[in-house]
Write an enzyme that holds these catalytic residues in place. Structure first.
Site, mmCIF file in Angstrom:
data_model
loop_
_atom_site.group_PDB
_atom_site.id
_atom_site.type_symbol
_atom_site.label_atom_id
_atom_site.label_comp_id
_atom_site.label_asym_id
_atom_site.label_seq_id
_atom_site.Cartn_x
_atom_site.Cartn_y
_atom_site.Cartn_z
ATOM 1 N N HIS A 137 50.614 -1.722 74.062
ATOM 2 C CA HIS A 137 50.238 -0.513 74.820
ATOM 3 C C HIS A 137 48.957 0.103 74.249
ATOM 4 O O HIS A 137 48.841 1.328 74.148
ATOM 5 C CB HIS A 137 51.372 0.512 74.805
ATOM 6 C CG HIS A 137 52.557 0.148 75.651
ATOM 7 N ND1 HIS A 137 52.632 0.410 76.997
ATOM 8 C CD2 HIS A 137 53.710 -0.479 75.339
ATOM 9 C CE1 HIS A 137 53.802 -0.027 77.482
ATOM 10 N NE2 HIS A 137 54.468 -0.586 76.487
ATOM 11 N N ASP A 159 57.260 -0.498 71.426
ATOM 12 C CA ASP A 159 57.989 -1.182 72.496
ATOM 13 C C ASP A 159 57.097 -2.177 73.227
ATOM 14 O O ASP A 159 55.872 -2.090 73.192
ATOM 15 C CB ASP A 159 58.544 -0.161 73.491
ATOM 16 C CG ASP A 159 57.442 0.625 74.185
ATOM 17 O OD1 ASP A 159 56.472 1.009 73.499
ATOM 18 O OD2 ASP A 159 57.538 0.861 75.396
ATOM 19 N N GLU A 160 57.730 -3.096 73.907
ATOM 20 C CA GLU A 160 57.084 -4.010 74.849
ATOM 21 C C GLU A 160 55.831 -4.681 74.275
ATOM 22 O O GLU A 160 54.831 -4.867 74.967
ATOM 23 C CB GLU A 160 56.741 -3.274 76.146
ATOM 24 C CG GLU A 160 57.980 -2.761 76.861
ATOM 25 C CD GLU A 160 57.660 -1.937 78.099
ATOM 26 O OE1 GLU A 160 58.351 -2.105 79.116
ATOM 27 O OE2 GLU A 160 56.733 -1.107 78.034
ATOM 28 N N ALA A 161 55.903 -5.062 72.997
ATOM 29 C CA ALA A 161 54.770 -5.743 72.353
ATOM 30 C C ALA A 161 54.853 -7.237 72.651
ATOM 31 O O ALA A 161 54.922 -8.082 71.744
ATOM 32 C CB ALA A 161 54.786 -5.470 70.853
#
Length: 523
Positions: free
Chosen positions: A270, A333-335
């Site tokens: 992100h 998150d969401e790496a």
């Protein structure tokens, strides 16, 4: 037949059905006692008492520490009542008004309060300013809805007789606002802070960086805002960021309402806005193009370059210096573009940096797999009811912040006809948002391991305050109830009418709430 006695008995039964402890019948006109959100722990109505706020009323302080809560209350009531409501140090004992005292029952802790209505005064006892802020939130709901108006209204201003003893189920009762997908000005953020403060929310999580925008000035890396803060989802351009002075003002504004700000800078994923600002944060040394879409998981800081950790440390250092609260949110998150080994390496470098600058790390729950430090706080946002890493952390002693996306993400659509929001976690109507138990939701995470509840609001589709309000209300008060009220009082059929009673107050405040058909709205 004695109709007055019948009406009094029926009112008593209505409050008893709400699940709170009732020892005396309520006054028949004092319906606000049945309309409190969150539900108090103990409520003892007094049918023989009503206090009426008058122009002669003043706010008396038994402790200088109660001044900020008193100023908040006076600022709300002066415009609507037209009363001067002076704030005085010391207790005279001879005047009518509102009295803020210390020395509450120890069972209320540092955040609870006792509120007693007498014919001449409303007395709020607490053991800290946090308790006084929470007591004032209850007093606001006991007053007529028109007391929330910004212009002078006709009286009278009655408060029904009652004694309340109250304290929270969880310490952390949070709301999160994403200002990265769409930017919101300081005044827009302050409006939301005012709204969440009314429901005993005590943490405000500000999501300040993402692929689409970097929103806070970092003086040692000025292009983060010059470039990364120049656009948002949809491509609008401008100076879409806060200066450090503006951020400090927001932090102070929140503190004056009993709320601690938690800044978030998401990493190592992100991060496209940062990578578009500085090429050296990328492994190839080249700047990325600015991004105004909504897909996730494609970006990653360069894990093996030392400049990455200088960047992270500079951000943590500057932001920690202007954030008096104890927490720093690192995202995590969401790496998806960061290999697992690199993710672990990154967190092993970053977690000590946060600690170096005196902050406690919190982050989305993925990061907890990289550490055994029981002081850090994983924030669970998944849609399943099990997560082995979070359960293992809880068993070690970590406290878990609960934000399951399919229950309490405020940006999820209510139903298929909702114009705003997303539905990747499903549709979340008001009853869905209420119908879960934070202390028994996640396998292996017991009531004792839950730190609290936070309601995030992501803004891929949210552009205005009216949009925020449409998605947050009435689900934000649902989250407040889950975080404050005891599990024993958890009952939708009793809660829904109390929630519906907030409608007239929100109309007076100009809140663009969603009038769910599941809620019996008070006219």
């Amino acid at each position: 037949m004695n109709y007055q006695r019948v009406r009094t008995a029926l009112a008593a039964l209505a409050i008893a059905a709400s699940g709170v402890l009732v020892t005396t019948p309520p006054a028949t006109a004092a319906t606000s006692l049945q309309e409190l959100v969150p539900q108090p722990v103990q409520l003892h109505p007094r049918a023989d008492i009503t206090y009426t706020l008058t122009a002669a009323a003043k706010i008396q302080l038994g402790t200088p520490a109660a001044r900020k809560p008193a100023e908040l209350l006076a600022g709300i009531l002066r415009p609507s009542t037209g009363f001067p409501l002076p704030i005085t140090d010391g207790i005279t004992g001879d005047g009518n008004g509102i009295v803020l005292l210390t020395g509450a029952d120890q069972k209320v802790g540092q955040e609870g309060y006792q509120l007693d209505v007498t014919p001449k005064q409303v007395v709020i006892r607490a053991n800290s300013p946090a308790g006084h802020f929470n007591g004032i939130s209850t007093l606001r709901q006991l007053l007529p809805a028109k007391s929330e108006a910004k212009t002078k209204q006709p009286g009278p201003w009655p408060v029904p007789g009652a004694s309340i003893l109250d304290h929270p189920r969880y310490h952390h009762r949070g709301a999160m606002l994403d200002v990265s997908r769409h930017f919101f000005t300081p005044d827009q953020v302050k409006r939301y802070i005012d709204q969440i403060a009314a429901f005993k929310i005590n943490y405000f999580h500000l999501h300040l960086s993402d692929d689409q925008g970097w929103r806070l000035e970092i003086k040692s890396w000025p292009d983060l805002t010059k470039i990364g803060g120049s656009t948002e989802v949809g491509g609008r351009k401008g100076n879409l960021y806060y200066t450090q002075d503006q951020y400090k003002d927001l932090v102070t504004y929140a503190a004056n309402r009993g709320i601690t700000v938690i800044p978030e800078f998401d990493m190592p994923g992100h991060t496209n806005a940062a990578q578009a600002s500085y090429g050296e944060l990328n492994c190839d040394g080249k700047k990325r193009p600015l991004y105004t879409g909504t897909e996730v998981g494609f970006s990653s800081l360069c894990i093996n370059k030392e400049i990455t950790y200088k960047f992270v440390e500079d951000v943590v250092r500057e932001v920690s210096a202007i954030t008096p609260g104890p927490y720093f949110h690192i995202g995590g998150d969401e790496a998806h573009s960061t290999p697992d080994a690199d993710y672990v390496k990154f967190m092993n470098r970053v977690l000590p940096i946060v600690k170096k600058y005196g902050k406690v790390t919190t982050g989305w729950h993925e990061f907890i797999k990289t550490t055994t430090d029981t002081a850090v706080i994983p924030q669970f946002w998944g849609t399943a009811t099990s997560d082995a890493n979070v359960a293992a952390a809880a068993q070690r002693g970590n406290k878990v912040l609960m934000s399951p996306a399919n229950r309490i993400y405020l940006d999820m659509k209510y139903d298929k006809n909702t114009k705003l929001g997303l539905n990747w976690a499903g549709y979340v109507e008001v009853k869905d948002a209420y119908s879960w138990n934070p202390g028994a939701y996640l396998n292996g995470v017991s009531e004792a391991s839950v730190r609290g509840v936070e309601a995030p609001l992501w803004t891929e589709t949210i552009k205005t305050n009216a949009d925020i309000e449409q998605m947050a209300f009435p689900r934000l008060p649902v989250a407040a109830e889950l975080g404050w009220s005891t599990a024993a009082n958890h009952n939708w059929d009793r809660f829904a009418p109390r929630l519906g009673a907030q409608g007239p107050r929100w109309k007076i405040q100009g809140i663009n709430y969603y009038a769910s058909s599941q809620v019996p709205w008070k006219k």
